[in-house]
Design a protein around this motif. Structure first.
Motif, PDB file in Angstrom:
ATOM      1  N   ARG A  69       0.836  -1.208   0.000  1.00  0.00           N
ATOM      2  CA  ARG A  69       0.000   0.000   0.000  1.00  0.00           C
ATOM      3  C   ARG A  69       0.870   1.257   0.000  1.00  0.00           C
ATOM      4  O   ARG A  69       0.580   2.232  -0.697  1.00  0.00           O
ATOM      5  CB  ARG A  69      -0.905  -0.013   1.234  1.00  0.00           C
ATOM      6  CG  ARG A  69      -1.923   1.139   1.288  1.00  0.00           C
ATOM      7  CD  ARG A  69      -2.710   1.092   2.578  1.00  0.00           C
ATOM      8  NE  ARG A  69      -1.870   1.334   3.722  1.00  0.00           N
ATOM      9  CZ  ARG A  69      -2.070   0.816   4.947  1.00  0.00           C
ATOM     10  NH1 ARG A  69      -3.087  -0.001   5.156  1.00  0.00           N
ATOM     11  NH2 ARG A  69      -1.254   1.104   5.933  1.00  0.00           N
TER      12      ARG A  69
ATOM     13  N   SER B 120       2.284   1.924  -3.457  1.00  0.00           N
ATOM     14  CA  SER B 120       1.342   2.061  -4.565  1.00  0.00           C
ATOM     15  C   SER B 120       0.864   3.485  -4.797  1.00  0.00           C
ATOM     16  O   SER B 120       0.418   4.173  -3.870  1.00  0.00           O
ATOM     17  CB  SER B 120       0.109   1.182  -4.314  1.00  0.00           C
ATOM     18  OG  SER B 120       0.467  -0.168  -4.218  1.00  0.00           O
TER      19      SER B 120
ATOM     20  N   PHE C  80      -7.528  -2.636  -1.839  1.00  0.00           N
ATOM     21  CA  PHE C  80      -7.320  -3.260  -3.142  1.00  0.00           C
ATOM     22  C   PHE C  80      -8.518  -4.140  -3.488  1.00  0.00           C
ATOM     23  O   PHE C  80      -9.052  -4.865  -2.637  1.00  0.00           O
ATOM     24  CB  PHE C  80      -6.053  -4.119  -3.140  1.00  0.00           C
ATOM     25  CG  PHE C  80      -4.782  -3.333  -3.204  1.00  0.00           C
ATOM     26  CD1 PHE C  80      -4.106  -3.178  -4.406  1.00  0.00           C
ATOM     27  CD2 PHE C  80      -4.266  -2.732  -2.062  1.00  0.00           C
ATOM     28  CE1 PHE C  80      -2.925  -2.447  -4.468  1.00  0.00           C
ATOM     29  CE2 PHE C  80      -3.092  -1.994  -2.109  1.00  0.00           C
ATOM     30  CZ  PHE C  80      -2.419  -1.848  -3.318  1.00  0.00           C
TER      31      PHE C  80
ATOM     32  N   LYS D  62      -5.521  -0.929  -6.599  1.00  0.00           N
ATOM     33  CA  LYS D  62      -5.778  -0.027  -5.484  1.00  0.00           C
ATOM     34  C   LYS D  62      -6.810   1.023  -5.891  1.00  0.00           C
ATOM     35  O   LYS D  62      -6.746   1.558  -7.004  1.00  0.00           O
ATOM     36  CB  LYS D  62      -4.466   0.656  -5.080  1.00  0.00           C
ATOM     37  CG  LYS D  62      -4.568   1.558  -3.849  1.00  0.00           C
ATOM     38  CD  LYS D  62      -3.227   2.217  -3.554  1.00  0.00           C
ATOM     39  CE  LYS D  62      -3.313   3.118  -2.355  1.00  0.00           C
ATOM     40  NZ  LYS D  62      -2.023   3.816  -2.101  1.00  0.00           N
TER      41      LYS D  62
END
Length: 315
Positions: free
Chosen positions: A239, A242, A286, A313
């Motif tokens: 995360r 991303s 996600f 995401k």
């Protein structure tokens, strides 16, 4: 290097261990265990020897003896470079851990690096990189070209050539320096670095050398998450890496009916259920765009079933 190949430092003990290995390979594990016990009388603090003794005892059907030997390993090797805790869990001598010891994984793949591709691809039919790259290309509603891709657990770089043509910049990270050296030989990665996915993001290595958060619009992890049980920690790293709308493509071993969450198998790898993976993904924002079930390799002559996920995401 196998534990049985690590010298005790005592010539007589090593000779007895060599004879024990010959007995084990000829199908006499009980006799091999007796000889290893004699070797360990000479060098009682030989952690590798105790681990080898555990292996022989297990093969001879002496599970209690194997557990005792593994517990001895842990008293001598606090870093657990041999993965004794994992083996104890498989034998019922300890609780299932959330992840393997980092030192164990690093040593395993450093020792495996030189023969990794021949063993895995040619002998075991490993096929995840090609299948995962194909699934990325085939999945609707995701980009066909990416600005920056991060290949987590890149190993010797088998996935890199499969996706290089559709990314502007490709980074690869692995715990094993031996694996990274092999990946560098392929000349497909713009940056390679050592990283431990079991650690917090700022300690993992993925953000070292000024590497920014939110920089990746594609993150891959081919045949990596089976070396982590609980996936919450690695998803924090994913995360953090991303960008909004980033694609995370990865594989897991399929737990099938064995567990609702994850389970440690005799191979000392973890298998995850689809429901568990979906839950973890949702926790971190996600959504699954596509998935495919497939045989990902052979192990001891039996197929290993896996699930390949393409996720994205939320923007």
């Amino acid at each position: 290097m196998l534990p049985s190949q690590l010298s005790s430092g005592d010539v007589i003990a090593d000779r007895r261990a060599d004879y024990a290995k010959m007995l084990a390979e000829s199908g006499e594990p009980a006799s091999a265990a007796e000889l290893m016990e004699q070797a360990l009388e000479l060098v009682p603090r030989w952690a590798a020897g105790w681990f080898t003794l555990a292996t022989y005892r297990e093969k001879a059907g002496d599970v209690a003896g194997a557990i005792a030997a593994l517990n001895k390993v842990l008293t001598l090797d606090e870093g657990d470079v041999f993965g004794a805790r994992l083996k104890l869990a498989v034998l019922g001598g300890a609780e299932q851990p959330d992840r393997p010891p980092s030192l164990y994984v690093e040593r395993l793949f450093d020792d495996y690096a030189d023969r990794f591709e021949i063993s895995l691809v040619e002998k075991l039919g490993y096929s995840v990189p090609g299948k995962l790259a194909a699934l990325i290309a085939e999945t609707a509603d995701i980009p066909k070209h990416f600005r920056l891709a991060v290949d987590l657990g890149c190993g010797t770089g088998l996935l890199g050539p499969e996706i290089r043509g559709r990314v502007d910049r490709l980074e690869g990270y692995d715990l094993s320096k031996g694996m990274l050296a092999k990946a560098a030989e392929k000349n497909v990665y713009d940056h390679l670095g050592q990283a431990d996915l079991s650690l917090e993001p700022d300690l993992s290595g993925v953000f070292d050398a000024g590497m920014a958060s939110g920089r990746a619009d594609l993150i891959t992890a081919a045949d990596v998450l089976m070396y982590l049980g609980n996936l919450q920690g690695v998803m924090v790293i994913v995360r953090e890496l991303s960008a909004d709308g980033a694609v995370f493509a990865f594989s897991v071993e399929d737990a099938q009916q064995q567990a609702e969450g994850y389970v440690l198998r005799d191979s000392l790898r973890f298998a995850h259920s689809e429901a568990y993976v979906r839950e973890i993904l949702a926790d971190h924002g996600f959504a699954v765009q596509d998935l495919a079930r497939s045989i990902i390799r052979m192990d001891a002559g039996k197929p290993v079933h896996g699930i390949l996920f393409i996720t994205r995401k939320s923007a």
